[in-house]
Scaffold this motif. Structure first.
Motif, PDB file in Angstrom:
ATOM      1  N   ASN A   1       6.487   2.583  -0.388  1.00 34.93           N
ATOM      2  CA  ASN A   1       6.012   1.315   0.151  1.00 34.93           C
ATOM      3  C   ASN A   1       4.670   0.977  -0.485  1.00 34.93           C
ATOM      4  O   ASN A   1       3.689   1.681  -0.272  1.00 34.93           O
ATOM      5  CB  ASN A   1       5.880   1.436   1.678  1.00 34.93           C
ATOM      6  N   GLU A   2       4.633  -0.103  -1.240  1.00 29.62           N
ATOM      7  CA  GLU A   2       3.386  -0.558  -1.853  1.00 29.62           C
ATOM      8  C   GLU A   2       3.022  -1.957  -1.379  1.00 29.62           C
ATOM      9  O   GLU A   2       2.228  -2.640  -2.019  1.00 29.62           O
ATOM     10  CB  GLU A   2       3.515  -0.500  -3.376  1.00 29.62           C
ATOM     11  N   THR A   3       3.594  -2.368  -0.256  1.00 29.43           N
ATOM     12  CA  THR A   3       3.323  -3.692   0.288  1.00 29.43           C
ATOM     13  C   THR A   3       2.137  -3.618   1.252  1.00 29.43           C
ATOM     14  O   THR A   3       1.753  -2.544   1.708  1.00 29.43           O
ATOM     15  CB  THR A   3       4.553  -4.247   1.034  1.00 29.43           C
ATOM     16  N   SER A   4       1.589  -4.767   1.572  1.00 30.57           N
ATOM     17  CA  SER A   4       0.495  -4.835   2.545  1.00 30.57           C
ATOM     18  C   SER A   4       1.055  -4.701   3.949  1.00 30.57           C
ATOM     19  O   SER A   4       2.123  -5.224   4.257  1.00 30.57           O
ATOM     20  CB  SER A   4      -0.223  -6.179   2.434  1.00 30.57           C
ATOM     21  N   LYS A   5       0.301  -4.017   4.801  1.00 26.50           N
ATOM     22  CA  LYS A   5       0.723  -3.853   6.188  1.00 26.50           C
ATOM     23  C   LYS A   5       0.614  -5.195   6.915  1.00 26.50           C
ATOM     24  O   LYS A   5      -0.428  -5.847   6.860  1.00 26.50           O
ATOM     25  CB  LYS A   5      -0.155  -2.810   6.886  1.00 26.50           C
TER      26      LYS A   5
END
Length: 85
Positions: free
Chosen positions: A40-44
């Motif tokens: 997961n490299e997305t923003s929280k």
């Protein structure tokens, strides 16, 4: 590229006759994402509570190899099929 067994499991999970628990749904989501995308490299998400739970579940799998996520996903689908069909 996902394995044929993984693709079959991802189709079979849609045929369950009852809805799995929220915990099981989060596991399915996280394992699917890890298997198909990787870490997961997305923003929280900030304001989307449901999105945050999903993000957290996926983020907990950081470092897991996609092939391992596929294996665990297939096993979880098989377990759910025995409970929900």
């Amino acid at each position: 590229m996902p394995s044929p067994a993984f693709l079959k499991a991802s189709e079979e999970v849609r045929t369950l006759t009852s809805l799995p628990s929220n915990d099981d749904l989060l596991k399915l989501y996280a394992l699917f994402k890890q298997a198909t995308i990787g870490d997961n490299e997305t923003s929280k998400p900030t304001f989307d509570i449901k999105g945050r739970y999903k993000w957290d579940a996926w983020d907990e799998l950081q470092g897991m190899l996609p092939v391992e996520a596929e294996t665990q996903y297939i096993a979880l689908v098989e377990e759910l099929k025995s409970k929900h069909q």
